[in-house]
Scaffold this motif. Structure first.
Motif, short mmCIF file in Angstrom:
data_model
loop_
_atom_site.label_atom_id
_atom_site.label_comp_id
_atom_site.label_asym_id
_atom_site.label_seq_id
_atom_site.Cartn_x
_atom_site.Cartn_y
_atom_site.Cartn_z
N LYS A 63 0.84 -1.21 0.00
CA LYS A 63 0.00 0.00 0.00
C LYS A 63 0.87 1.26 0.00
O LYS A 63 0.54 2.23 -0.69
N ASN A 68 -2.17 -1.75 -5.16
CA ASN A 68 -3.46 -1.88 -4.49
C ASN A 68 -4.19 -3.19 -4.76
O ASN A 68 -5.36 -3.33 -4.45
N ILE A 84 -6.79 -3.77 0.89
CA ILE A 84 -6.25 -4.00 -0.46
C ILE A 84 -7.18 -4.97 -1.19
O ILE A 84 -7.86 -5.79 -0.56
#
Length: 172
Positions: A63, A68, A84
């Protein structure tokens, strides 16, 4: 390079390159990998851990680097977990799936003999040719549409069933 026996979040393999390491060590690995990608003009927003072994620290490092998505996890649909997106990775061989979902295939071509690799190329071309209308680009997935309780429930139930069957097959 596998450096420990931590099986991480997936609990598939008891060896890992990432799981169990502190933030700084994992960040160094991810940073170096991204630098190599950059040298080859490769940009990614998705991660797949060697041996499917990663942990919460790995996710925090990803992150931080604006990665992502993880392509892993036994779900039917993209699943938002630990901040995520998890893009399902259910199969290690091509399959014609008879029900709805988003499916990915993982092949360890580094372990193939020359003959196995040639066969893989032929099987891949045939599978892609027969199923080309079913393939999508990752950017075409409307991730936010999978945040609903309906998809969360389906994913949880599918994950429980999949892991039960996986353990039956692999536990000796």
């Amino acid at each position: 390079k596998y450096i420990n026996t931590n099986d991480g979040l997936m609990k598939i393999n008891s060896y890992s390159e990432f799981s169990g390491l502190d933030f700084e060590k994992q960040e160094l690995k991810i940073t170096r990998a991204l630098e190599i990608f950059e040298m080859h003009n490769i940009r990614t927003k998705m991660f797949m851990a060697p041996a499917h072994s990663f942990d919460e620290v790995t996710i925090e490092v990803l992150k931080k680097h604006q990665i992502n998505m993880i392509t892993d996890g036994f779900y039917l649909y993209p699943h938002f977990r630990n901040g995520i997106w998890w893009i399902p990775q259910q199969f290690w061989a091509f399959r014609n799936v008879k029900f709805s979902g988003i499916f990915t295939f993982c092949f360890h071509i580094d372990t193939f003999s020359d003959d196995e690799f040639e066969k893989f190329i032929l099987v891949s071309e045939e599978f892609f040719g027969k199923n080309k209308e079913n393939f999508i680009k990752i950017d075409d997935i409307e991730l936010d549409s999978y945040r609903s309780l309906k998809y969360k429930t389906i994913n949880i139930l599918f994950n429980i069933l999949y892991m039960f069957l996986y353990k039956l097959k692999h536990d000796k």
